[in-house]
Design a protein around this motif. Sequence first.
Motif, short mmCIF file in Angstrom:
data_model
loop_
_atom_site.label_atom_id
_atom_site.label_comp_id
_atom_site.label_asym_id
_atom_site.label_seq_id
_atom_site.Cartn_x
_atom_site.Cartn_y
_atom_site.Cartn_z
N VAL A 20 0.84 -1.21 0.00
CA VAL A 20 0.00 0.00 0.00
C VAL A 20 0.88 1.26 0.00
O VAL A 20 0.61 2.21 -0.74
CB VAL A 20 -0.97 -0.01 1.20
N HIS A 23 2.40 1.73 -3.44
CA HIS A 23 1.40 2.23 -4.39
C HIS A 23 1.10 3.72 -4.13
O HIS A 23 0.99 4.50 -5.07
CB HIS A 23 0.12 1.40 -4.30
N TYR A 24 0.96 4.09 -2.89
CA TYR A 24 0.59 5.46 -2.54
C TYR A 24 1.70 6.46 -2.91
O TYR A 24 1.44 7.49 -3.51
CB TYR A 24 0.28 5.56 -1.05
N GLN A 27 2.86 7.37 -6.96
CA GLN A 27 1.93 7.96 -7.92
C GLN A 27 2.62 9.16 -8.58
O GLN A 27 3.26 9.97 -7.92
CB GLN A 27 0.65 8.43 -7.22
N TYR A 30 2.40 12.94 -7.32
CA TYR A 30 3.09 13.43 -6.14
C TYR A 30 4.47 13.99 -6.45
O TYR A 30 4.94 14.90 -5.78
CB TYR A 30 3.24 12.32 -5.09
#
Length: 72
Positions: A20, A23-24, A27, A30
């Motif tokens: 997680v 993945h976060y 991106q 960002y």
Amino acid sequence: MGNWKLEVGRMAMYMSFPVVLFHYFNQPTYFEEWVTKTKRNIFPPENPQDKEAIQQLIKDMRTKQIQQFEGE
């Protein structure tokens, strides 16, 4: 000690937490602005005056080389 449901939950958390976060934080929204700024600092857009000066320098060097070869 906990029962098997607790252990399965902990294992799921241990395995999903890094996925997680990966993945976060990966991106493009960002870090797109940061990458664009860094690229512009490293490779600034071409300046037409600088390009003309370089072309004139190349031309002068070629004429100088031609004159040296003709003098020999």
